[in-house]
Design an enzyme around this catalytic site. Sequence first.
Site, PDB file in Angstrom:
ATOM      1  N   ASP A   1      47.271  71.764 -14.022  1.00 38.54           N
ATOM      2  CA  ASP A   1      47.017  71.546 -15.376  1.00 38.54           C
ATOM      3  C   ASP A   1      47.247  72.794 -16.120  1.00 38.54           C
ATOM      4  O   ASP A   1      47.273  73.981 -15.455  1.00 38.54           O
ATOM      5  CB  ASP A   1      45.527  70.963 -15.264  1.00 38.54           C
ATOM      6  CG  ASP A   1      45.020  70.990 -16.915  1.00 38.54           C
ATOM      7  OD1 ASP A   1      45.686  70.184 -17.571  1.00 38.54           O
ATOM      8  OD2 ASP A   1      44.102  71.589 -17.160  1.00 38.54           O
TER       9      ASP A   1
ATOM     10  N   ASP B   1      40.671  71.309 -14.662  1.00 39.71           N
ATOM     11  CA  ASP B   1      39.408  71.708 -15.121  1.00 39.71           C
ATOM     12  C   ASP B   1      38.754  70.696 -15.895  1.00 39.71           C
ATOM     13  O   ASP B   1      37.872  70.987 -16.815  1.00 39.71           O
ATOM     14  CB  ASP B   1      39.657  73.036 -16.028  1.00 39.71           C
ATOM     15  CG  ASP B   1      40.183  72.719 -17.288  1.00 39.71           C
ATOM     16  OD1 ASP B   1      39.527  73.205 -18.345  1.00 39.71           O
ATOM     17  OD2 ASP B   1      41.109  71.832 -17.505  1.00 39.71           O
TER      18      ASP B   1
ATOM     19  N   ASP C   1      46.016  73.651 -20.119  1.00 39.65           N
ATOM     20  CA  ASP C   1      44.740  74.075 -20.751  1.00 39.65           C
ATOM     21  C   ASP C   1      43.691  74.174 -19.827  1.00 39.65           C
ATOM     22  O   ASP C   1      43.112  73.326 -19.427  1.00 39.65           O
ATOM     23  CB  ASP C   1      44.620  73.372 -21.906  1.00 39.65           C
ATOM     24  CG  ASP C   1      45.644  73.517 -23.028  1.00 39.65           C
ATOM     25  OD1 ASP C   1      45.779  74.502 -23.409  1.00 39.65           O
ATOM     26  OD2 ASP C   1      46.234  72.287 -23.075  1.00 39.65           O
TER      27      ASP C   1
END
Length: 204
Positions: free
Chosen positions: A16, A174, A18
């Site tokens: 991922d 996250d 961001d």
Amino acid sequence: MLPELHPGNAGALLFDWDGTLVDTQRANYLAMAGALAEEGVRLDQEWFDARTGLSSAEMIRLLAREGGLRLRRSVEEIVADRDERFLRTAHEIRVHPEIEAVVSSFHGRLPMAVASGGARKVIETTLRHLPIRHRFGTLVTRDDVERGKPAPDIFLHAAKLLGVPPQRCTVYEDSDEGIAAAHAADMAVIDVRPLTRRPGGSSA
């Protein structure tokens, strides 16, 4: 590399963007808050922080539904405003050192991809400023698939481009939406939040 981040016997690594590869949380919040302020909408940071796995468009639509808001501009126009605000600070974005260590360890050893719910233009522009810019030949974004996270489309498309079965991929994430997407894609997933957001970590 921290042992908690080791991917085991994975055949490919999907990252991922961001909050996982890069520390963009504050910059993303300020960009979205600024764009929504033009609509007379105040964006609560806790609400935002709890939904960072959504794309900007999906986040705006959810906010409008939950608040019964009537937006002056289209969702696409607000997203474009948000992206423009973010890009003004793209040169200030930094890589999470904990995750950069994983990328460095497996670069050239395992196929790797960035698999993000963000916009391609924003990621590509930001990536040009970063030391990891030459380490990813494959980038899949929300622009490339029909459904964003928590649907598995982004991760499945990345695996297809890398030529690795989903079951052999390990995802670094996250957000709750991203973790759900990885599970839906039948992929192993490592939640980086305990490491990147701990006291003394790069997002503390």
